[in-house]
Design an enzyme around this catalytic site. Sequence first.
Site, short mmCIF file in Angstrom:
data_model
loop_
_atom_site.label_atom_id
_atom_site.label_comp_id
_atom_site.label_asym_id
_atom_site.label_seq_id
_atom_site.Cartn_x
_atom_site.Cartn_y
_atom_site.Cartn_z
N GLU A 196 0.85 -1.19 0.00
CA GLU A 196 0.00 0.00 0.00
C GLU A 196 0.89 1.24 0.00
O GLU A 196 1.90 1.24 0.69
CB GLU A 196 -0.90 0.00 1.24
CG GLU A 196 -1.90 -1.15 1.23
CD GLU A 196 -2.83 -1.16 2.46
OE1 GLU A 196 -2.82 -0.19 3.23
OE2 GLU A 196 -3.56 -2.13 2.63
N HIS A 234 -7.89 1.25 1.64
CA HIS A 234 -7.75 1.07 3.09
C HIS A 234 -8.57 2.14 3.86
O HIS A 234 -8.03 2.89 4.67
CB HIS A 234 -6.28 1.11 3.52
CG HIS A 234 -6.03 0.40 4.82
ND1 HIS A 234 -4.86 -0.30 5.07
CD2 HIS A 234 -6.77 0.29 5.95
CE1 HIS A 234 -4.92 -0.81 6.29
NE2 HIS A 234 -6.06 -0.46 6.85
P1 NAD Z 1 -9.97 -8.70 17.16
O1 NAD Z 1 -8.66 -8.94 17.82
O2 NAD Z 1 -11.12 -8.25 17.97
O3 NAD Z 1 -10.42 -10.04 16.39
C1 NAD Z 1 -9.56 -10.81 15.61
C2 NAD Z 1 -10.03 -12.26 15.67
O4 NAD Z 1 -9.16 -13.02 14.85
C3 NAD Z 1 -9.97 -12.86 17.09
O5 NAD Z 1 -11.20 -13.45 17.42
C4 NAD Z 1 -8.85 -13.88 16.98
O6 NAD Z 1 -9.04 -15.01 17.82
C5 NAD Z 1 -8.89 -14.25 15.52
N1 NAD Z 1 -7.63 -14.82 15.03
C6 NAD Z 1 -6.37 -14.43 15.31
N2 NAD Z 1 -5.48 -15.24 14.67
C7 NAD Z 1 -6.21 -16.14 13.99
C8 NAD Z 1 -5.85 -17.23 13.15
N3 NAD Z 1 -4.58 -17.54 12.91
N4 NAD Z 1 -6.85 -17.95 12.59
C9 NAD Z 1 -8.15 -17.67 12.88
N5 NAD Z 1 -8.55 -16.65 13.68
C10 NAD Z 1 -7.58 -15.89 14.21
O7 NAD Z 1 -9.68 -7.69 15.98
P2 NAD Z 1 -10.74 -6.76 15.22
O8 NAD Z 1 -10.88 -5.48 15.96
O9 NAD Z 1 -11.95 -7.55 14.89
O10 NAD Z 1 -9.93 -6.43 13.88
C11 NAD Z 1 -9.59 -7.44 12.95
C12 NAD Z 1 -8.60 -6.90 11.97
O11 NAD Z 1 -9.22 -5.94 11.12
C13 NAD Z 1 -7.46 -6.07 12.61
O12 NAD Z 1 -6.44 -6.89 13.12
C14 NAD Z 1 -6.98 -5.23 11.47
O13 NAD Z 1 -5.96 -5.91 10.77
C15 NAD Z 1 -8.22 -5.11 10.57
N6 NAD Z 1 -8.69 -3.72 10.50
C16 NAD Z 1 -8.79 -3.15 9.27
C17 NAD Z 1 -9.22 -1.84 9.15
C18 NAD Z 1 -9.37 -1.18 7.80
O14 NAD Z 1 -9.24 0.03 7.71
N7 NAD Z 1 -9.67 -1.92 6.75
C19 NAD Z 1 -9.54 -1.09 10.29
C20 NAD Z 1 -9.46 -1.70 11.53
C21 NAD Z 1 -9.02 -3.03 11.62
#
Ligand code: NAD
Length: 307
Positions: free
Chosen positions: A260, A278
Amino acid sequence: MKVMVADKIAADGIKKLKDGGFEVLSVWEEPKEKLPELIKDCEALIVRSATKATKELIDAAPKLKVIGRAGVGLDNVDAAHAKTRNIKVVNTPGATSISVAELAVGLTLAVSRKVALTDRGTRKGEWPKKAGEGIEIFGKSVGLIGLGRIGRETAKRFRAMGATVRYYDVIRPLPYDEKDWGIEFRPLDELLAMSDIISIHVPMTPETKGLLDKERVAKIKKGAILVNTSRGGIVDEAALAEALRSGQLYGAALDVFETEPLKSSPLFELDNVVLTPHVGAQTAEGQLRAGVEIAELVIKELKALGK
Ligand code: NAD
């Protein structure tokens, strides 16, 4: 005490800091190379995404006690180095969950109803009504990869649209929680093979990097839609482009990419993919929540230290 705000946060967050009696050094318009000089006598640093809280920047502030990141991950903060200096690192993991969940559903609709394709055609005067025939979300099987904060918000929204929601996660909530939420667990490969819509919500870790590699992309149900609003690099973009080209997938949408900003990609040639830069967390409400929450957290930490 002095707080350097290196990236622009919501005005309400700045007001909270000032009302709390802190001196605020707003430097988001300054060139990044000037930050080490400006941070010299600051006790706290607040960043969003643009500023990298590197070892160099951290060490330019001998009095630094708190680093606040208005956002979910800590990709742009050298948290390991901060720890060696006993600097507390805080972030706002839940502030933008709803924004990202809404984008995941919105992107699914953009693909299922061919919004980008028909918008492009309509602007050219083509009136692409036939090409614009889409599919409904109602009655479809949705597979969520990751059922954390964003995954759960996404689940609620798809359920409200009449879809059946299943998920895969390394942590499985208690079975009665699943029942309450009306969702079911499935192993990843099974989920890929049975879902009409797949939405990814896991963080980037060594385990999730390349989670949807060429082999796994090949296991996705024929005619499915894949949406990734989590992190680039979790889905193999070349394998995805091939699956879209061959007709294995109905369509896909990506908000995040391995590199990105995305400057070139085989995906650019394809009509059945929607690409956004993003913007998952980029909403007025999400940024307001993140700005206010980070100010409150930094104030709390500084006050605790001052006692
Ligand atoms: P979170 O920590 O609440 O949830 C993540 C989930 O993924 C958890 O339940 C965890 O157990 C699971 N997980 C971790 N490793 C795993 C694996 N190897 N296999 C299966 N499951 C697994 O996080 P969230 O707040 O829901 O956010 C998720 C992701 O979204 C963030 O880490 C970030 O990368 C992304 N995000 C993107 C944007 C965007 O602008 N597009 C904004 C915010 C967050």
